[in-house]
Structures are given as C-alpha cells and as structure tokens.
Write a protein that holds these residues in place. Structure first.
Motif, mmCIF file in Angstrom:
data_model
loop_
_atom_site.group_PDB
_atom_site.id
_atom_site.type_symbol
_atom_site.label_atom_id
_atom_site.label_comp_id
_atom_site.label_asym_id
_atom_site.label_seq_id
_atom_site.Cartn_x
_atom_site.Cartn_y
_atom_site.Cartn_z
ATOM 1 N N GLN A 144 0.440 9.614 6.323
ATOM 2 C CA GLN A 144 1.293 9.978 7.460
ATOM 3 C C GLN A 144 0.890 11.348 7.973
ATOM 4 O OE1 GLN A 144 3.247 7.611 8.422
ATOM 5 N NE2 GLN A 144 3.880 6.425 6.639
ATOM 6 N N GLY A 145 0.242 11.389 9.113
ATOM 7 C CA GLY A 145 -0.107 12.661 9.746
ATOM 8 C C GLY A 145 -1.302 13.359 9.139
ATOM 9 N N ASP A 146 -2.021 12.700 8.249
ATOM 10 C CA ASP A 146 -3.173 13.354 7.626
ATOM 11 C C ASP A 146 -4.417 12.501 7.850
ATOM 12 O OD1 ASP A 146 -4.678 15.105 5.834
ATOM 13 O OD2 ASP A 146 -4.691 13.336 4.536
ATOM 14 N N ALA A 180 -1.105 -3.610 14.010
ATOM 15 C CA ALA A 180 -1.252 -3.822 12.571
ATOM 16 C C ALA A 180 -1.283 -2.490 11.826
ATOM 17 C CB ALA A 180 -2.527 -4.616 12.300
ATOM 18 N N ILE A 181 -1.973 -1.486 12.423
ATOM 19 C CA ILE A 181 -2.009 -0.160 11.790
ATOM 20 C C ILE A 181 -0.593 0.422 11.744
ATOM 21 C CG2 ILE A 181 -2.860 2.196 12.053
ATOM 22 C CD1 ILE A 181 -5.422 1.020 13.254
ATOM 23 N N GLY A 182 0.135 0.266 12.859
ATOM 24 C CA GLY A 182 1.515 0.764 12.903
ATOM 25 C C GLY A 182 2.391 0.091 11.854
ATOM 26 N N PHE A 218 0.849 -1.190 0.000
ATOM 27 C CA PHE A 218 0.000 0.000 0.000
ATOM 28 C C PHE A 218 0.884 1.240 0.000
ATOM 29 C CE2 PHE A 218 -2.678 -3.268 1.791
ATOM 30 C CZ PHE A 218 -3.893 -3.034 1.187
ATOM 31 N N VAL A 219 0.387 2.297 -0.655
ATOM 32 C CA VAL A 219 1.110 3.572 -0.633
ATOM 33 C C VAL A 219 0.672 4.324 0.607
ATOM 34 C CG1 VAL A 219 1.567 5.689 -1.887
ATOM 35 C CG2 VAL A 219 1.104 3.570 -3.132
ATOM 36 N N ASP A 277 5.612 -0.356 7.127
ATOM 37 C CA ASP A 277 6.114 -1.265 6.104
ATOM 38 C C ASP A 277 5.282 -1.270 4.818
ATOM 39 O OD1 ASP A 277 7.736 -1.867 8.199
ATOM 40 O OD2 ASP A 277 6.785 -3.797 8.676
ATOM 41 N N GLY A 278 4.078 -0.682 4.876
ATOM 42 C CA GLY A 278 3.264 -0.632 3.670
ATOM 43 C C GLY A 278 2.482 -1.901 3.389
ATOM 44 N N GLU A 279 2.464 -2.865 4.302
ATOM 45 C CA GLU A 279 1.647 -4.056 4.089
ATOM 46 C C GLU A 279 0.971 -4.455 5.398
ATOM 47 O OE1 GLU A 279 4.394 -7.869 4.423
ATOM 48 O OE2 GLU A 279 5.074 -6.565 2.794
ATOM 49 N N ILE A 280 -0.177 -5.188 5.259
ATOM 50 C CA ILE A 280 -0.852 -5.579 6.495
ATOM 51 C C ILE A 280 -0.268 -6.896 6.981
ATOM 52 C CG2 ILE A 280 -3.005 -4.347 6.056
ATOM 53 C CD1 ILE A 280 -4.189 -7.078 5.190
#
Lengths: 460, 270
Positions: free
Chosen positions: A113-115, A248-250, A107-108, A255-258
């Motif tokens: 980040q912060g939004d 998982a959110i962190g 995922f991009v 890392d861009g993946e779940i």
C-alpha cells in the motif's frame, strides 16, 4: 471537474456487423475447464512444473521460470490440474485446470500500500505483473523496468466489443485503487484512454489523466494511444494494460486475492442472444458457447478476440475480451478448387515453405489458421503473395507510418526500413485491420511478428 | 486472408472481383469497337488470350502461386492489346508483343503485385521498338471516349485508381502547356489517350505506393507525356514510351518519398 483532453482519429474503418451485443452483463454458462496460457511474447524456461491431478488454488504458482524467477505465473482458478500441454517446439502451450470452488490464495498486501517496491513484489507474486505489456515488442516488462508512461485501455472500438465503461461501473472503487497503484510504478503519467463520456478517473492525483479518443477503429487500440501520448522506441518504453486488469490490481490490494473472472462480449450474427458475459480468463470456448448458437455448430465459425484478427482458439486468451460467432462462408468455387488442387501437387508443394500463407490465397472463403505453424519455419524470408499498393490502405491508416511501404518492408523482411517506418511502435494486433482490407491475402500481423522476433535478436 | 465475412456489409470486393471490374470497364468500348472491326478484333483478342494462357501454363509450375487459369487481369490485358494495336496487325507480331509483355513485364518478376511494370506497356514498347511502326489506326481510335466514362467513375469510387495520380497526370501536362506543350484537352480528345491514361498510366501497380509518391509519379508522367508528345499530338508510340520511362522511374520516386518520410519521422519522434 477536470478538463478531459479529446483526440480525434480521422482515418480508420467502422465495420457494421449484425449481432451487436446488449451492453449489460449476464452470468456466463458454467465452465468446468480453464487453461493458463503463456503471456505475450514470453520465452519461458519452466521449472518445478505442476503435475496432473495436483490441487491448486487461484493465485498459486504453476511453475517457476528460470529466466525471471521473481515473476510468478499463477493459476487463474482453483481446481485440479488436468494436463500440461506443449507446442511442437517443446515450449509450454497451456495448463488445463478443472475448476472447483476451493478458496483463493490470500496475499499479504500491507507492504504494497503506497510503496513502489512492495507493490512490484506483490504484482509479481500474484501473477498480475504478466498482464502488463511493454512496448516496443509487446513483452512482459522486466523486473526493474520503469516506463515513460502507463496507458490504461478503457475504450474498445473493435466491432462487437463490450463497452469498458459498463464493466468499470461494476466496481469503480477497485478501478481507482488500481490506477493509484499504477501511478507508483512510473515516474511519468498514467493515461486513462477512454471513449467520450464522463471521465472514468475522478480522483485527486495529478499524474493520472483521462484522455478521450474519438473516431473509427483503430481509435481504441493501444497502438494509437501510444503514438499520440508517448512515443516509444529503442530507448523509451511505455506500458499498457487493460482496464479489467487495473480493476484486478485494485481488488488484489483491497481484498487480498486475485479475481478469476472477466467480462467479455459474446456477439455476432449467429449468436442467439448477443450480450456481455461474466466468465474466466482461459475458459474453454466450446463450453462457453454451448447452447448460444443459432444453428448447428458446423455452419458457424467462432473467432476468439477481434474479428479483424480472425483467430480461432480452444481457450479464451488472456488478453481476449470478445468472442464472435459468424456464419461460415459458402462453399468454394470449382475453378478455385482446381487451382488449389494444382497448387498441392508435389511439383509446387516443396517450393511453398510457408504453407500457412499459401493456403489462404484462395480468396474470400479462407480463414487464417492458428499461426503456430509458421513459427517453426526456418526460412528467413518466406514467400508472400503479390501486393498492389491501392489507395484504400491509406484511407484506413490512422498510424504514423506509410502503410504500403511498411507492409512491403515487413513482407520482404527489410528490417531497417521497417524500423525507420515505425514498426517498433506497432504490434501485430495493429496491422490486423490492414490484413483484413487488403485483397492480396497477406498476413501483415504475422510478418510484423517475424520482424519483431529478429529485431529482438531471436531467430525468425 | 481476404475476407468477405458473411454478415458484414463491407468487403464484397475481393481481389478477383476487383479484377473483374477492370474487364467490365472495358466492355462498352469493346462492344462499340466490335461494331466497326468485327472478326479481326475477335481474332486478335483470342490470339492474345491463347498466348497469355500458354505462358501461364508454362510458368505456373515455377511460381509460388502455381495458378494455371488466367486471372481477370490477364483477360483485361488481352483486350487492351487488341484495342491498342491496329486491327490488321500480323498474328505473329501480336503473339510476340503479348509474349514479351507478359513474360518480361510480369511473369518473370513474379506476377501482378510483385512487378512494377505494366505488361501491356512493356509489350507495346517491344512492338514499337522492334517493328518501327507508326500507330495511327488503333482499334480504340474509332470508339467515342465517352465509352470509358463508366469505368472511370467506378474505378474512382472503389479506389482502384488514385484520383491523385489522375489529377497529377493532367496537371503535369497542363503546366508544360505554358512552355509550349500541347494542351491536355487536346490529349483527351483522343479515346486512345483516354484508355492509356486510365488503364495503363493510372494502374496502381506502376504508380507510387504512398500519396506523395502518387502525386509525384503522376506529375512526372504527365510532364513526360507533354514533352515527348510535343511534335506529334496523340501519337501512341510516344505516349507508350513516356509511360515506360515513367514506370521505370516510379520505384526511385517511391524510395525517395520513403527516405524523406523516415527522415522527418525520426526528427518528430526524437
């Protein structure tokens, strides 16, 4: 160091069960089949459903829900779709996937980040949004919902549970990244509800607070946390989320993946080596407990989730953190058999609209069946078993309610009284303890679920 | 879903075992009573049991639980009928009292757990109103009240009866002593009264369903007992009448407590 607020719950029940797990994490047995299961309280209208034999990567959408097209439901592991299973009422039950080692979908995360807007978009795309639960009614939050507070459950007081602090210690960085992200989603406070010990959040944010809960079960249930920290009702909503989903959110943001994995506790008096296992959300139970049981499988009973709920299942549910394997009870008493025999004669059978409840009358040797049957019942007020308001209910009640009147209101479908007594703050899981200790044999969790469906405007 | 999970220490006490305990609590008193009354008492118990079994079989097909075998509760009720009535009661009167009690006090309302009346109280009231009897020679009257002590201890320890109800009962009678009612201690000197208080007045079925309601119901029952019993202490008929009135008003007290609680809760949450 911040001062950590402590809330002590005085009433409840500490159940001592043999087979406490060792609080260290082991790699779980090899699981080849994993199932996606619908989220809590979901009413899905799936379109563009995956087909059997289709290849999916971890994080790929499995279908599009017509009602909420923005919220994706994604594959928990990479692999090949085996089958798509439906319930009797044609709603989606599960999607089985044969696991492979193919890479996960990337995922991009730059916009997130912060939004807040970007983060909501990312959570919905990655399927992690469906791990959030909103009270009242324990539903997946709607796309634009803003909660009054978010509660992170980092304490587990259920018997034989895993210690969340051990799991968080695996990746503290992911946990605090997840918490920082959560604080964007709400204007209120993010509470980290934990057991006594060092504060699990050590970051600088003012809006993230650690709160310590002490006392017997249900001190670890989100129902208690919400009643103590943020009252909910028709006009005020709160979210809660498990600490592993926060991690998982962190991990997604970093890392861009779940992550497909989850740490659960495998314990009980019939487990060879009670311990914490690393496995997958939706793992097949029989593969998971294979070679873990002391005696042959017919002499044991496997509960997925809390012992109090006594739920049996084919797969690990998306919110289940434990599996308990217990001895199966002894054979039934002959008199009881006679009573049961008589009860199933045609004369009485047609009166029993809710067979699920009546099958459990037979005393201590019965276990709750998977509760799907009762959902098809069209009877608005199914019959219930006789219920005597013993003082014992009061002793284990830690919730802000009158237990016996609430239970009576739930059983008789008295929605007005049930709401006045606070049934909107509770979810079925909170009442499992009462079903467990009440000798009458009623299932209050099921009764609460039925009342919630009606209060939401759905048929019973 | 009553659950004595093998491997867990707690929850040995299933519903039928708890019910059996009600009967076991009566055993010392029953044995002592048998020493004096012998055959008539055994006969009365058997008649009461047969009547209860007959009604259970007759009504079982109509009820949702469809149970044909007597529960321990009903066996206890049969013993209570035999203990609280005179040993020389004509059999047909006993049959009618037991029938009225079990049909109108319990079976018609769905059975134990659905009803708000104690069938023994209902049956004894029926007997009282119909035959205009004076009860001063109950079977239990010949038994020392200490025989009920084990039952009291066990019930309180296992929370079968609420200590709140019992305390409030005694406190209610005590308060009214100030305005001329008899002292609760005079009450307790009679084993009939002790049995009635423990098995009928403190039965969780007729008490309130919350702690406050238990206090209030106990106080109300205690005051009624003291007021009605003022002219003739220890008269079973007045005690039974007081209990009937109290159990008829218990649902109202329960309702008021729920209203009060929800009112305060609404203010707390808002």
């Amino acid at each position: 160091m911040n001062h950590v607020k402590t809330i002590t719950v005085h009433r409840g029940l500490t159940l001592s069960v043999d087979g406490e797990p060792v609080q260290s994490i082991y790699q779980g047995p090899k699981v080849s089949t994993v199932a996606w299961q619908p989220p809590a309280g979901a009413r899905l209208d799936p379109q563009k459903l995956v087909l059997p034999d289709q290849q999916v990567a971890r994080g790929d959408p499995l279908f599009t829900d017509n009602r909420t097209p923005n919220i994706q439901h994604v594959a928990p592991v990479s692999g090949t779709v085996l089958s798509v299973l439906h319930n009797d009422d044609h709603s989606l039950k599960a999607i089985e996937i044969a696991r492979s080692n193919a890479p996960a979908r990337q995922f991009v995360t730059d916009n997130a980040q912060g939004d807040e807007g970007g983060l909501r978009q990312l959570l919905m795309q990655s399927g992690l949004w469906t791990q959030l639960r909103e009270r009242p009614f324990e539903i997946t939050p709607s796309v634009d919902s803003v909660p009054a507070a978010i509660l992170v459950t980092a304490i587990d007081t259920r018997p034989l549970a895993a210690d969340p602090a051990v799991i968080i210690a695996l990746d503290k960085d992911a946990f605090s990244r997840g918490l920082d992200a959560l604080s964007l989603l709400s204007t209120g406070t993010v509470y980290v509800c934990q057991a006594s010990g060092p504060a699990l959040y050590e970051g600088p944010s003012e809006r993230i607070k650690s709160v310590t809960f002490a006392g017997p079960h249900p001190a670890g249930l989100p129902g208690i946390h919400i009643q103590q920290l943020c009252r909910v009702g028709r006009h005020q909503h709160a979210w809660h989320i498990d600490c592993q989903d926060v991690m998982a959110i962190g991990i997604l943001l970093r890392d861009g993946e779940i992550p497909g994995e989850r740490v659960i506790s495998l314990a009980g008096n019939k487990v060879l080596k009670p311990r914490l296992l690393r496995t997958y959300i939706g793992a097949r139970i029989d593969e998971l407990i294979c070679d873990q049981v002391k005696h042959e499988p017919s002499s044991v009973v496997t509960f997925v989730g809390s012992i109090f709920a006594q739920k049996c299942g084919q797969w690990l549910g998306r919110f289940d953190n434990q599996i308990a394997i217990m001895a199966r009870p002894a054979k039934r008493h002959c008199l009881r058999r006679f009573n049961e025999l008589r009860r199933n004669t045609p004369m009485t059978k047609h009166r029993n609209t809710n067979t699920d409840v009546h099958n459990t009358i037979a005393g201590n040797n019965s276990y709750k069946k998977p509760s799907n049957e009762s959902n098809t019942s069209t009877n608005v007020t199914p019959s219930h078993l006789g219920f005597v308001a013993t003082p014992r209910l009061e002793r284990v009640n830690a919730f802000d309610t009158l237990p016996a009147p609430l239970m009576r209101a739930l059983l008789t479908n008295d929605l007005v009284t049930a709401e006045a007594l606070g049934c909107l703050e509770l979810i079925p899981e909170d009442l499992d303890l009462f079903s467990f200790i009440c000798p009458s044999g009623n299932d209050y969790a099921q009764a609460l679920a039925r009342c919630h469906r009606q209060l939401q405007g759905y048929p019973a | 879903m009553t659950t004595a999970l093998p491997g867990t220490e707690t929850f040995f006490w299933t519903e039928s075992r708890l019910a059996l305990l009600w009967l076991l609590g009566l055993v010392p008193a029953l044995l002592l009573a048998l020493l004096t009354h012998k055959l008539p008492l055994v006969g009365n118990i058997l008649i009461a049991l047969m009547t209860l079994q007959l009604w259970r079989c007759a009504i079982a097909p109509l009820t949702s639980d469809g149970r044909y075998v007597l529960t321990w509760f009903e066996i206890t009720q049969a013993c209570l009928f035999a203990l609280l009535l005179p040993a020389a009661i004509p059999a047909w009167q006993l049959v009618l009292a037991v029938s009225f009690g079990t049909v109108f006090g319990e079976r018609l309302l769905g059975g134990r757990g659905y009803t708000f009346l104690n069938p023994v109280v209902v049956g004894l009231s029926f007997h009282l109103f119909s035959y205009d009897v004076v009860w001063d020679n109950t079977v239990i009257g010949t038994v020392p009240e200490l025989a009920l002590l084990p039952a009291l201890v066990a019930f309180l320890a296992l929370e079968l009866v609420s200590w709140r109800t019992l305390t409030a009962l005694l406190f209610g009678t005590f308060c009214l002593q100030l305005i001329g009612a008899p002292s609760p201690l005079v009450f307790l000197e009679s084993s009939t009264v002790c049995l009635v208080l423990l098995y009928l007045a403190a039965d969780p079925v007729v008490g309130g369903s919350s702690n406050l309601a238990r206090w209030l119901t106990g106080l109300f029952t205690g005051s009624l007992l003291a007021i009605l019993a003022m002219p003739s202490i220890g008269q079973l008929s007045t005690i039974i009448f007081a209990l009937l009135l109290a159990s008829l008003s218990a649902p109202l007290i329960d309702h008021l407590v729920v209203q009060l609680y929800t009112h305060r809760r609404r203010r707390r949450v808002a």
